[in-house]
Scaffold this motif. Structure first.
Motif, PDB file in Angstrom:
ATOM      1  N   CYS A 279       5.840  37.304 -56.573  1.00 43.25           N
ATOM      2  CA  CYS A 279       5.936  36.327 -57.658  1.00 43.25           C
ATOM      3  C   CYS A 279       7.277  35.596 -57.599  1.00 43.25           C
ATOM      4  N   PHE A 280       7.219  34.258 -57.688  1.00 49.17           N
ATOM      5  CA  PHE A 280       8.410  33.425 -57.590  1.00 49.17           C
ATOM      6  C   PHE A 280       8.458  32.463 -58.772  1.00 49.17           C
ATOM      7  N   ALA A 281       9.632  31.914 -59.029  1.00 45.63           N
ATOM      8  CA  ALA A 281       9.803  30.995 -60.152  1.00 45.63           C
ATOM      9  C   ALA A 281       9.718  29.544 -59.681  1.00 45.63           C
ATOM     10  N   VAL A 282       9.092  28.714 -60.490  1.00 45.12           N
ATOM     11  CA  VAL A 282       8.965  27.286 -60.214  1.00 45.12           C
ATOM     12  C   VAL A 282      10.274  26.579 -60.593  1.00 45.12           C
ATOM     13  N   TRP A 283      10.734  25.678 -59.734  1.00 45.22           N
ATOM     14  CA  TRP A 283      11.802  24.765 -60.129  1.00 45.22           C
ATOM     15  C   TRP A 283      11.221  23.381 -60.420  1.00 45.22           C
ATOM     16  N   GLU A 284      10.568  22.776 -59.429  1.00 40.54           N
ATOM     17  CA  GLU A 284      10.009  21.436 -59.597  1.00 40.54           C
ATOM     18  C   GLU A 284       8.482  21.508 -59.668  1.00 40.54           C
ATOM     19  N   PRO A 285       7.928  21.471 -60.883  1.00 41.88           N
ATOM     20  CA  PRO A 285       6.472  21.639 -61.040  1.00 41.88           C
ATOM     21  C   PRO A 285       5.648  20.561 -60.344  1.00 41.88           C
ATOM     22  N   SER A 286       6.169  19.354 -60.228  1.00 43.33           N
ATOM     23  CA  SER A 286       5.365  18.243 -59.697  1.00 43.33           C
ATOM     24  C   SER A 286       4.968  18.439 -58.239  1.00 43.33           C
ATOM     25  N   LEU A 287       5.668  19.306 -57.514  1.00 40.51           N
ATOM     26  CA  LEU A 287       5.334  19.535 -56.110  1.00 40.51           C
ATOM     27  C   LEU A 287       4.131  20.457 -55.940  1.00 40.51           C
ATOM     28  N   ILE A 288       3.749  21.152 -56.991  1.00 40.94           N
ATOM     29  CA  ILE A 288       2.578  22.035 -56.928  1.00 40.94           C
ATOM     30  C   ILE A 288       1.408  21.277 -57.535  1.00 40.94           C
ATOM     31  N   LYS A 289       0.513  20.812 -56.681  1.00 36.54           N
ATOM     32  CA  LYS A 289      -0.517  19.857 -57.085  1.00 36.54           C
ATOM     33  C   LYS A 289      -1.770  20.492 -57.669  1.00 36.54           C
ATOM     34  N   ASP A 290      -2.008  21.760 -57.377  1.00 32.42           N
ATOM     35  CA  ASP A 290      -3.289  22.352 -57.756  1.00 32.42           C
ATOM     36  C   ASP A 290      -3.305  22.940 -59.161  1.00 32.42           C
TER      37      ASP A 290
END
Length: 440
Positions: A279-290
């Motif tokens: 499990c990892f933390a998101v920094w820039e949500p817009s890069l994860i498209k799904d």
């Protein structure tokens, strides 16, 4: 109240039973005779001033003040030096304290200044230390058998409210260290060891000690708040591609986030899991498209029917705050009253344009329960501000190794015993430097 400095941070010891003493206080020097100009001339935030006080060092990595106000500097592949201050606030003497080419990061001391600890990638040693004579004697092995591969720096911290306890950190052995899912691997973990019960030859890191927290890829920046609780900044993963339904998307430029983790009370180690290597933390949500995420929320790189993003919730402890991906935080220190946490961003090779290469300030607050936490919410991308940084930005900075770079590489950070001057080192192999900072 006595302010005591050990390892890379500062802690207020209230009601500790230790005798109070008046900490030495020195003025802020506008310049120091004989010290050359800053090698890379970093810039400063408004309201701050900085002066280079030491140069020509060998990769100045970690900083530590003893109770007499002497500055100890761990120099990678060299050893530890101790420096005294003159009435002008500049360094007026330098002495070699320990010569050991295997030392590379870990440095801490008991609050009374009588016991010093430092480490190589595989071994932690103790010495009897005298702040008056600035001499270290009686070297003893206290921990052995730490993994020497992968992330090879070892953070050590004496627990202020119980100085017989020593925290020792080991990072992962690679980007994806799957065996570290088990604490028994002795990697991606922070453990607690009782220095009053060290067995002959020292503890074995993997099989002894108590698990404080694990599942932290490289939790190198550990420090204590005034309540005695531990905070750590984690270096997260590189070259990430989010794969869903066989389709891979490159998200590595701004994901995963570097993390500010709350580990809690080291006298009651809970063995908390912080997610790595799953499990990892998101920094820039817009890069994860799904899927839609917020900064700080947890994700898995390849979600599937057996373990998906939602499975992280309730199993892995999320960060209390997130930092820009690839910043590489490596040291942290609270100011007086823990109004702010100062963190060095060493900078990383895995992002173009580059990021990091700066000192940042994280505003903190004291809660009604007497605990401390960041002012910004866990989902914030603006929970910290730049204090010392490369002029014109870090976009053009390059790195060719742990210390080799075209830019300033902030490493150690520590407040002086008076709590008025903040010291920061740069471990660039071109020239190791130490700067003193102060608010105007």
């Amino acid at each position: 109240m006595r302010w005591t400095y050990f390892g890379l941070g500062l802690t207020a010891l209230a009601g500790s039973g230790l005798a109070d003493s008046v900490p030495p206080s020195y003025p802020f020097p506008k310049s120091c005779s004989g010290v050359a100009a800053a090698r890379f001339n970093p810039g400063l935030a408004d309201g701050w001033q900085a002066t280079k006080v030491l140069g020509k060092l060998t990769q100045a990595r970690s900083l530590l003040f003893d109770p007499n106000g002497n500055l100890l500097v761990l120099q990678v592949s060299s050893g530890i030096t101790v420096h005294t201050f003159g009435s002008d606030g500049c360094i007026n003497s330098t002495t070699s304290l320990i010569s050991n080419r295997n030392l590379n990061h870990g440095l801490t001391m008991t609050p009374d200044g009588k016991t010093l600890y430092a480490s190589s990638p595989t071994i932690a040693w103790s010495w009897s230390y005298d702040p008056a004579t600035m001499k270290a004697t009686n070297q003893q092995t206290v921990i052995k058998g730490m993994s020497g591969s992968g992330h090879n720096t070892r953070t050590l911290q004496v627990v202020p409210q119980q100085p017989n306890l020593l925290l020792a950190q080991v990072g992962s052995n690679s980007n994806w260290d799957y065996p570290s899912e088990s604490p028994s691997a002795g990697r991606a973990i922070v453990k607690v060891f009782d220095m009053s019960k060290v067995p002959d030859g020292g503890y074995n890191y993997n099989s002894q000690g108590q698990v404080f927290g694990y599942g932290m890829r490289n939790e190198i920046a550990l420090t204590f708040d005034p309540a005695g609780n531990v905070w750590g900044a984690e270096n997260s993963g590189d070259d990430f591609r989010r794969t869903v339904g066989g389709q891979a998307t490159d998200i590595h430029k701004d994901n995963p986030a570097e993390k500010l983790n709350y580990l809690g009370d080291p006298t009651k180690p809970a063995g908390t899991w912080f997610g790595y290597p799953t499990c990892f933390a998101v920094w820039e949500p817009s890069l994860i498209k799904d899927k839609q995420f917020q900064t700080g929320e947890q994700f898995v790189v390849t979600p599937n029917t057996s373990f998906a993003d939602n499975n992280c919730v309730g199993k892995a402890t999320p960060p209390r705050l997130s930092f820009q991906a690839h910043s590489a935080p490596i040291s942290a220190s609270f100011d007086k009253g823990a109004k702010n946490l100062y963190v060095t961003f060493h900078g990383s090779w895995n992002r173009q344009p580059a990021t990091g290469f700066k000192l940042v300030e994280v505003p903190f607050q004291k809660t009604a329960a007497g605990l401390y936490e960041p002012v910004a919410p866990a989902t914030s991308m603006k929970g910290y501000t730049d204090i010392m940084f490369m002029k014109g930005g870090s976009d053009s900075c390059t790195t060719q190794g742990l210390q080799t770079s075209s830019c300033w590489r902030p490493a150690g950070v520590a407040w002086d015993p008076a709590g008025t001057r903040l010291f920061v080192s740069s471990d660039n192999s071109a020239e190791g430097e130490v700067f003193v900072l102060s608010k105007k």
